[in-house]
Write a protein that holds these residues in place. Sequence first.
Motif, PDB file in Angstrom:
ATOM      1  N   LEU A 142     -10.033 -27.458 -19.764  1.00 53.80           N
ATOM      2  CA  LEU A 142      -8.646 -27.802 -19.574  1.00 53.80           C
ATOM      3  C   LEU A 142      -8.485 -29.139 -19.831  1.00 53.80           C
ATOM      4  N   CYS A 143      -7.314 -29.621 -20.364  1.00 52.69           N
ATOM      5  CA  CYS A 143      -7.086 -30.921 -20.783  1.00 52.69           C
ATOM      6  C   CYS A 143      -6.136 -31.570 -19.616  1.00 52.69           C
ATOM      7  N   LEU A 159      -0.620 -19.203 -22.451  1.00 54.81           N
ATOM      8  CA  LEU A 159      -1.432 -20.548 -22.385  1.00 54.81           C
ATOM      9  C   LEU A 159      -1.981 -20.717 -23.701  1.00 54.81           C
ATOM     10  N   ARG A 160      -1.295 -21.330 -24.799  1.00 53.69           N
ATOM     11  CA  ARG A 160      -1.684 -21.714 -26.035  1.00 53.69           C
ATOM     12  C   ARG A 160      -2.242 -22.901 -26.464  1.00 53.69           C
ATOM     13  N   ARG A 161      -1.941 -24.053 -25.284  1.00 58.56           N
ATOM     14  CA  ARG A 161      -2.357 -25.111 -25.713  1.00 58.56           C
ATOM     15  C   ARG A 161      -3.168 -25.903 -24.391  1.00 58.56           C
ATOM     16  N   HIS A 162      -3.585 -27.138 -24.650  1.00 65.13           N
ATOM     17  CA  HIS A 162      -4.462 -27.728 -23.324  1.00 65.13           C
ATOM     18  C   HIS A 162      -5.461 -27.044 -22.735  1.00 65.13           C
ATOM     19  N   ARG A 163      -5.888 -25.764 -23.535  1.00 65.43           N
ATOM     20  CA  ARG A 163      -7.127 -25.226 -23.178  1.00 65.43           C
ATOM     21  C   ARG A 163      -7.997 -24.856 -24.190  1.00 65.43           C
ATOM     22  N   ASN A 164      -9.207 -25.449 -24.371  1.00 63.15           N
ATOM     23  CA  ASN A 164     -10.124 -25.080 -25.462  1.00 63.15           C
ATOM     24  C   ASN A 164     -10.563 -23.762 -25.409  1.00 63.15           C
ATOM     25  N   PRO A 165     -10.259 -22.922 -26.484  1.00 69.00           N
ATOM     26  CA  PRO A 165     -10.517 -21.560 -26.504  1.00 69.00           C
ATOM     27  C   PRO A 165     -11.760 -21.171 -26.818  1.00 69.00           C
ATOM     28  N   VAL A 166     -12.617 -22.160 -27.075  1.00 67.69           N
ATOM     29  CA  VAL A 166     -13.913 -21.920 -27.122  1.00 67.69           C
ATOM     30  C   VAL A 166     -14.833 -21.942 -25.819  1.00 67.69           C
ATOM     31  N   ASP A 167     -14.459 -22.979 -25.120  1.00 68.53           N
ATOM     32  CA  ASP A 167     -15.343 -22.959 -24.066  1.00 68.53           C
ATOM     33  C   ASP A 167     -14.367 -23.027 -22.499  1.00 68.53           C
TER      34      ASP A 167
END
Length: 652
Positions: A113-114, A102-110
């Motif tokens: 989910l979009c 899952l490389r997109r639509h999830r903010n890797p910092v917090d």
Amino acid sequence: MNASAAVSAPAPWWRAYPEIWRAEIEALTVAGASWGEEPPGAPDGGPTPAVDAPEPLTLRLRWPHPAPQPGDPAALTLLATFAAHHPWFPPRVRLPEPLAGLRRHRNPVDGGLCLLASDDDWRPGTTLAQLLSEQLPRLLAAGRDPGTDAATLALEAGAEAAWTRVRLAWGGLLVDSACAPPAEVPGGWADLVRISGTVAPVSALVTLLDPEHRVLWESRAFGLRQAARVRWARLPGLPPEAADTGELWRRATERLVGLGAEQTRCDEPNAVVVLVPSEGAGRRSCEEWLLLTRGVLRGEGPKAAVAPAEPEDLDGSDQPDGPGQQAPAGEQLALFGDADLPQPPTDTGPADPVADALRVRVRRGYPAGRDDLTARLPGAPGHLAGTTVSVVGVGALGGPLALELARAGVGRLHLVDGDLHDPATGARQLLTIRDAGSPKALALALRILDTNPHVQLTVGLRPLGGDDGTELAGLAASDLVIDGTANQAATRFLAAHLRVSGTPLVIAAATAGGWGGTITTLPSSGGGCWECLQWHRADRTVPWPPARPDGALTPVGCSHPTYVGGWFDLGAIALQATRTALAVLAAGPADTPPAARFGDVQVLTQYRRGRPVHPRWQTRPLAVHPACPLHPPPADRPAAAGHASPGAGADA
Ligand SMILES: [Zn+2]
């Protein structure tokens, strides 16, 4: 749902809207989810939340995985936070643990989910379970899809830029998009200047150099500031996952080893600029600048002391001398903020001074080149970059007008005003209490440079007629002159002399009280001149705008009366004059004379019988008046025809 109940009730939403709480819980149960409060409060699945205050409520959910792939868990652990004002705002859902692929639509910092492209897509009747049932499968499909086909891109709300993968500190680094070093350059030196430290540290990159100090790129903006030389490094292999700020610093300094860019040779060893892989619109690969600053201890004196070097640096020749070494430029350049400068540990606290001191903060690089700063304009303003506009009189009308022209992309502005700023005019001027007693033209120039530092600005600090006679030549050579003087002598002088040189002139004037105004564009399409306009007005063939009868005001110590009027009324004139000026500048040969677009004389009425009404513009062509003695115009010098015409108008 009852809005007044929500406003008056201090109770949490699950008490204010018990039916919504029941619907949420039932929907979660039907969906096969289990839940508990986060942090744990009531037993899982308890009847109501344990917290009893109107604050955001977070549930830890075990949500059945809607599209498991090999190796995935059967259920996803999600953190769903309801707003204190649920259901008016959508719940926020986080996936705290990364999901493979899952490389997109999830903010890797917090882990956010979009689920919704925009808050506007939220419908308050929707339950969290509905939102997850409908949106989570789509998010997982799009977020795990490595493709860039049209169907995939259509689901993208925007690019996933590198700065979204880092915990950002307030403030920023301004960098022209044109500052793009050749791919083979691994790093080197960069000169930064301070822009502001008012709210948060903002600096600008003005020169980029290779390790041998050869200039790769140089800004023409941000002059007259003292620069500090720092190091920069390209980090091409940065993984797309969340970037730990300390790890970024370590990679950057590692990269600089062997480049000859040792930290002892720069002005600010605790700052490094990095160029990292990023993504632009349509998943286009690009690079992005970030400014890293390593926290330093607040020193005893005016300068900050540098923290001990990191262990990795200890065997290198580039380590600083340890605690007490003076950082020459950090605070002065506002590369750092107060948050970067932790207080020395007190006796009572368990603070770890070394850990605090080495904290690395990251600030985003904001594109700030000439084209970057006009990116929100509806059309490319390229043709304006080469134009020169002179604004004579930079008060209530001329000041905002000049600023708008700068924002619109006009390349060169010349501001003429002999006045000093009086804060009593604050109701209608851009200048502030900071500018009290300063030359208006100079203060406005700095204000404009804060908005667009690429404008070439010159100022005339003497009033027209009080200068040494050289001002006129510069005005005549402009592509356009704006008259915002509200001074009949100056207007008559400009109209007569620019008629000879053929320089377009836009005269903007308001009436007392801001009840109305006139915008006159010369040369006119009807062939008439400024003196003709006075005759036409005397004949009433061109209407007078209304004026407040008791609108004149004589400031203390000033023999010239001014008028009352707030920006809320005068702004209509300034903005229409701006649009008129842009139309004149955009006019091609087919549009001559350029006045035709809005009409030669535009007359504004916005008060009737003393009450504000919708602004109403009338336009009139300005024909030659048979009584005007100035036609045809003389070839060399204008006639001083003032006393031959019917006299000064009443515009203020
Ligand atoms: Zn005339």
